[in-house]
Enzyme design. Structure first.
Site, mmCIF file in Angstrom:
data_model
loop_
_atom_site.group_PDB
_atom_site.id
_atom_site.type_symbol
_atom_site.label_atom_id
_atom_site.label_comp_id
_atom_site.label_asym_id
_atom_site.label_seq_id
_atom_site.Cartn_x
_atom_site.Cartn_y
_atom_site.Cartn_z
ATOM 1 N N ASP A 99 1.833 -1.549 3.472
ATOM 2 C CA ASP A 99 0.915 -2.320 2.632
ATOM 3 C C ASP A 99 1.611 -3.621 2.289
ATOM 4 O O ASP A 99 2.732 -3.846 2.731
ATOM 5 C CB ASP A 99 0.515 -1.514 1.396
ATOM 6 C CG ASP A 99 -0.916 -1.804 0.974
ATOM 7 O OD1 ASP A 99 -1.265 -2.996 0.828
ATOM 8 O OD2 ASP A 99 -1.694 -0.853 0.796
ATOM 9 N N VAL B 95 -4.021 5.019 0.660
ATOM 10 C CA VAL B 95 -2.663 5.488 0.971
ATOM 11 C C VAL B 95 -2.126 4.842 2.247
ATOM 12 O O VAL B 95 -0.924 4.818 2.469
ATOM 13 C CB VAL B 95 -2.623 7.031 1.088
ATOM 14 C CG1 VAL B 95 -2.944 7.673 -0.252
ATOM 15 C CG2 VAL B 95 -3.562 7.554 2.176
ATOM 16 N N LYS B 96 -3.004 4.342 3.101
ATOM 17 C CA LYS B 96 -2.608 3.687 4.360
ATOM 18 C C LYS B 96 -1.538 4.465 5.099
ATOM 19 O O LYS B 96 -0.637 3.874 5.706
ATOM 20 C CB LYS B 96 -2.153 2.237 4.106
ATOM 21 C CG LYS B 96 -3.255 1.318 3.556
ATOM 22 C CD LYS B 96 -2.819 -0.132 3.506
ATOM 23 C CE LYS B 96 -3.905 -1.071 3.006
ATOM 24 N NZ LYS B 96 -4.259 -0.894 1.576
ATOM 25 N N ARG B 97 -1.635 5.785 5.091
ATOM 26 C CA ARG B 97 -0.650 6.585 5.790
ATOM 27 C C ARG B 97 -0.796 6.391 7.295
ATOM 28 O O ARG B 97 -1.906 6.138 7.802
ATOM 29 C CB ARG B 97 -0.800 8.066 5.438
ATOM 30 C CG ARG B 97 -0.556 8.368 3.950
ATOM 31 C CD ARG B 97 0.842 8.011 3.484
ATOM 32 N NE ARG B 97 1.134 8.527 2.160
ATOM 33 C CZ ARG B 97 1.094 7.815 1.025
ATOM 34 N NH1 ARG B 97 0.770 6.535 1.037
ATOM 35 N NH2 ARG B 97 1.386 8.387 -0.131
#
Lengths: 283, 283
Positions: A99, B95-97
């Site tokens: 991010d 969460v942009k996992r």
């Protein structure tokens, strides 16, 4: 990455022990304790850590397996990181966060400062904004840590994203690593790269782009990589690669029914250190 | 994404309220309580949730700001997700996992099942292996959730990674979304896309590639996007976009010194809903 290089040299080991408390793979002696899942994961991680630390350059914690245990898992994650630290072992938080700006800074603060890992893994999809805050946090802490940026991963479906354009994505990621890293006294930069060992030609190409980067290479043992395939990733000195094994160590008991899980993990870590050294992987 | 589309239509709102308890931006009335940081974050999130939910299609929680609060932050994250659920509001765990196979499955279990978010954001750097497990988990839960895959983000440094090759990376990511999503009764697929609103030409191109995907667009207000710029992302029906505002709502009190933070957040969410509707953004 000074702390990681120093530890690897002191131990004569390129081994990173992956502490992956994956569901459904507990040793029988821990299963027999009947613990709640997060405490069973704690027992496993602390046991493997105790058994393997003499042979390891670092340990790597897979964040996902702690996150799925909820807030209790976060407390276990913190405790395992502290336990490794108490043994003088650098830690890699395998979080692959990606991010930007203040959000990336909050992730960096979380894993490097609050939870206290030495280094983290980072995803470069959002570019420089997603990587720089981790390096800034590590530099501010002054503990010789840094960030390993995903560059060329070895999973089958990575091909369609990372290597199918011109110039390929792994080159853009490598340029990011090269541009943002600062070289320390060890000769390695604080921005490293995650590079799989399963495609030697790709590995050699990434090494050409990143002559002074420390590589973190997953996939030894269980994912079809071996010590010979790591050789393609070595730098001019025959060093510069830390090799992770998770399943091959944490689940070594599955292939050694007569041994307890700690002895099996210890033997697997020791054999891996010798195997890598025998293949010419220096530290 | 059926739950998100249904909520947006019922509320007549494309607004996603971003619950970002960023450090250093507490309203004075919460600061005055002298709470520990994680409880101050809890107070802020629950207060903004209570004030804004009538105007919101969903809320989005920025995972990083909870992670930096340690295990206590994980408990607050869980509580805020439950509170939104109790109000009938779908939740997006930002969460942009980005990891693969069993690790991605563990992340999906963590955020969709254990913590209970309706949808998550996912990073496609590692390809299909990194996205499919989230869709499988959401389908298994049967709550009308899904995953928003990063496709074209609007931060300045994204350009060098996402748009500088041929074919560009955002096309590979869009193909992933198109290939993996399953279209539901609403007409939208359960694989959505994160697409910034700041570059209209890029937005239109991604919409051409993804005619039936729900877009999550960050950057309204604080990041220089506005309702007019969202128009480039709309589908044939003039809908298909959920627009997030975090700072513009959670920190609305900073621009309204005479109002308490809840009133300021409520007014900001209501104005945003009207602004989007006025610009022709349908639900």
């Amino acid at each position: 990455m000074e702390a990681l290089v120093e530890s690897a040299r002191r131990k004569g080991s390129a081994v990173v022990v992956g502490l992956d408390p994956a569901p459904g793979h507990l040793p029988p002696e821990i299963r027999a304790l009947g613990l709640p899942e997060h405490l069973a994961a704690r027992e496993l991680c602390l046991g493997v850590l105790e058994a393997t630390h003499p042979y390891a350059a670092a340990v790597k914690l897979q964040s996902a397996y702690f996150e799925r245990l909820g807030p209790d898992g976060a407390a276990v994650y913190a405790e395992v990181l502290r336990a490794a630290d108490a043994l003088g072992l650098p830690t890699i938080a395998d979080v692959k966060r990606g991010d930007i700006g203040p959000v990336a800074a909050a992730y960096a603060e979380a894993h490097l400062s609050v939870y206290g890992a030495t280094a983290v893994t980072v995803n470069p999809y959002m570019g420089e904004d997603a990587v720089a805050p981790f390096l800034e946090e590590a530099r501010g802490l002054g503990r010789g840590g840094g960030a390993f940026v995903l560059v060329a991963t070895s999973n089958p479906s990575a091909e369609a994203v990372q290597n199918s354009s011109e110039p390929p994505l792994h080159e853009a990621a490598a340029r990011l690593v090269e541009g943002l890293g600062r070289t320390g006294p060890s000769g390695y930069a604080d921005a490293g790269a995650v590079v799989g060992a399963t495609r030697p030609a790709l590995g050699r190409r990434v090494r050409e782009l990143l002559p002074r980067a420390l590589f973190l290479s997953p996939g030894y043992g269980a994912q079809s990589g071996d010590a010979a395939s790591v050789r393609a990733l070595l730098d001019e000195r025959g060093a510069g690669v830390l090799v992770n094994s998770s399943r091959g160590i944490v689940r070594a008991f599955q292939g050694a029914p007569e041994a307890d899980y700690k002895s099996a993990a210890r033997d697997a870590a020791r054999r891996m250190r010798e195997d890598l050294a025998g293949a010419g992987v220096k530290t």
